[in-house]
Design an enzyme around this catalytic site. Sequence first.
Site, PDB file in Angstrom:
ATOM      1  N   GLU A 158      25.883  13.576   6.897  1.00  0.00           N
ATOM      2  CA  GLU A 158      27.188  13.290   7.208  1.00  0.00           C
ATOM      3  C   GLU A 158      27.883  13.635   5.896  1.00  0.00           C
ATOM      4  OE1 GLU A 158      27.847   9.610   8.635  1.00  0.00           O
ATOM      5  OE2 GLU A 158      26.252   9.644  10.355  1.00  0.00           O
ATOM      6  N   GLU A 264      19.552  12.212  17.022  1.00  0.00           N
ATOM      7  CA  GLU A 264      19.934  10.572  17.102  1.00  0.00           C
ATOM      8  C   GLU A 264      20.351  10.670  18.772  1.00  0.00           C
ATOM      9  OE1 GLU A 264      22.011   9.206  13.851  1.00  0.00           O
ATOM     10  OE2 GLU A 264      21.186  10.277  12.462  1.00  0.00           O
TER      11      GLU A 264
HETATM   12  C1  XIL Z   1      22.200   3.159  11.899  1.00  0.00           C
HETATM   13  C2  XIL Z   1      21.276   2.376  12.329  1.00  0.00           C
HETATM   14  O1  XIL Z   1      20.623   2.348  13.659  1.00  0.00           O
HETATM   15  C3  XIL Z   1      21.752   0.631  12.316  1.00  0.00           C
HETATM   16  O2  XIL Z   1      20.773  -0.208  12.511  1.00  0.00           O
HETATM   17  C4  XIL Z   1      22.540   0.458  11.042  1.00  0.00           C
HETATM   18  O3  XIL Z   1      23.282  -0.769  10.862  1.00  0.00           O
HETATM   19  C5  XIL Z   1      23.520   1.416  10.949  1.00  0.00           C
HETATM   20  O4  XIL Z   1      23.002   3.052  10.981  1.00  0.00           O
HETATM   21  N1  XIL Z   1      24.214   8.077  12.003  1.00  0.00           N
HETATM   22  C6  XIL Z   1      22.896   7.866  11.345  1.00  0.00           C
HETATM   23  C7  XIL Z   1      22.128   6.664  11.356  1.00  0.00           C
HETATM   24  O5  XIL Z   1      22.835   9.002  10.716  1.00  0.00           O
HETATM   25  O6  XIL Z   1      21.426   6.428  10.213  1.00  0.00           O
HETATM   26  C8  XIL Z   1      22.795   5.598  11.965  1.00  0.00           C
HETATM   27  O7  XIL Z   1      21.894   4.579  11.834  1.00  0.00           O
HETATM   28  C9  XIL Z   1      23.456   5.751  13.128  1.00  0.00           C
HETATM   29  C10 XIL Z   1      24.712   6.973  13.072  1.00  0.00           C
END
Ligand code: XIL
Length: 363
Positions: A158, A264
């Site tokens: 990000e 994701e």
């Molecule tokens: C999220 C996790 O799933 C949660 O448990 C945590 O509280 C916050 O992060 N984008 C990403 C991930 O790259 O690392 C994030 O994961 C979700 C959004």
Amino acid sequence: MNYSKYFNSIFIITIVSLLLSCNGSDKKEKLKGLKEHADFPIGTAIKIKTLSKDEKLQKLQISNFNSITSASDMKMNNITPKEGVYSWGIIDSIVGYAHKNNQRLFGHNLIWHSSTPNWVKEKAAKDSLWLGTFMKEYITKYVTRYKGKVAAWDVVNEGLESHGGNVRKTMWYNALGKDYIAKAFQYAHEADPEAILFYNDFNIERDTLKLNSTLKMIKELQAKGVPISGLGFQMHIRMDTPNEVIANSLKKAVKTGLQIHISELDIIFNKHDDTRRGGIQVYEKLTDEMKQEQAKKYKSIVKMYKTIVPKEQQYGITFWDFTDRDTWIKGFFNINDWPTIFDEQLEPKPAYFGFLEGLKEKN
Ligand code: XIL
């Protein structure tokens, strides 16, 4: 003895058991697991603590996936919560789990504004030179320790603003300039030259400005010889994210020649503004019709990936949590939603079978 009655009942019993056995093998076929039907890796992110205390979840994880990403444990705030402290224990256990179950371990992530521990932010605010040295030490120590065990890393997560084409003005950027991205890749590559190194971001499947800017940045990195080998589309999408837009984004991305990872994947019904607790509850209940629509959407995503991304660039599709019980969406955005392929009782949803159909169908 009434022979015709006797033969009739034998006949009925045979038919019934035949039907039952067909049904059984059908079920087995369905339960064979997603990974068995894919010619690219199918992964999931998961919290390792949740996984380790739930046998049913483990069984589902092992039968469906051949790649695993830790949803939180491998982030900087968990690795080095205090200055001078490195806690590797849980990662060593993930490495063991992945190895035992023949799964690829995906490292998420090295540099992310959102998981930078406070102690690092505080020190960096006083001394930006220190941050440069720390970044090098951190990446080198971490990637070297898991060399050959972690197949790939999200090196920078990000790095651009949530929307539009601007670089995110994080503490890393403010202290080290835009070059921090190139440096992070360089250090990771020096520590493990075999690891596949990704830039990973969200909204790039739907925000053309953001995608264009990402692709421009990738081109610049490639021109400078920076060892970037992959682009991760987080793909946290909504039911109303148009398929044509996603397809166009993938088409543009493959031109980089990089490995493309859907890193994701989840699909929500409700809305949010990309910020913590920023959810807007539009739907209170998941209806059968919504379940079927979601199944279609999951199917479309796999089909797009199979048809648009050339074989040699398919790094795989990874779900972000795979049950509606455990999904991060509810807690993070403070909404109720049903974004994954298994329901709250850990039963496969139509979404699961939609995804499976997409895997099985010939292009
Ligand atoms: C999220 C996790 O799933 C949660 O448990 C945590 O509280 C916050 O992060 N984008 C990403 C991930 O790259 O690392 C994030 O994961 C979700 C959004």
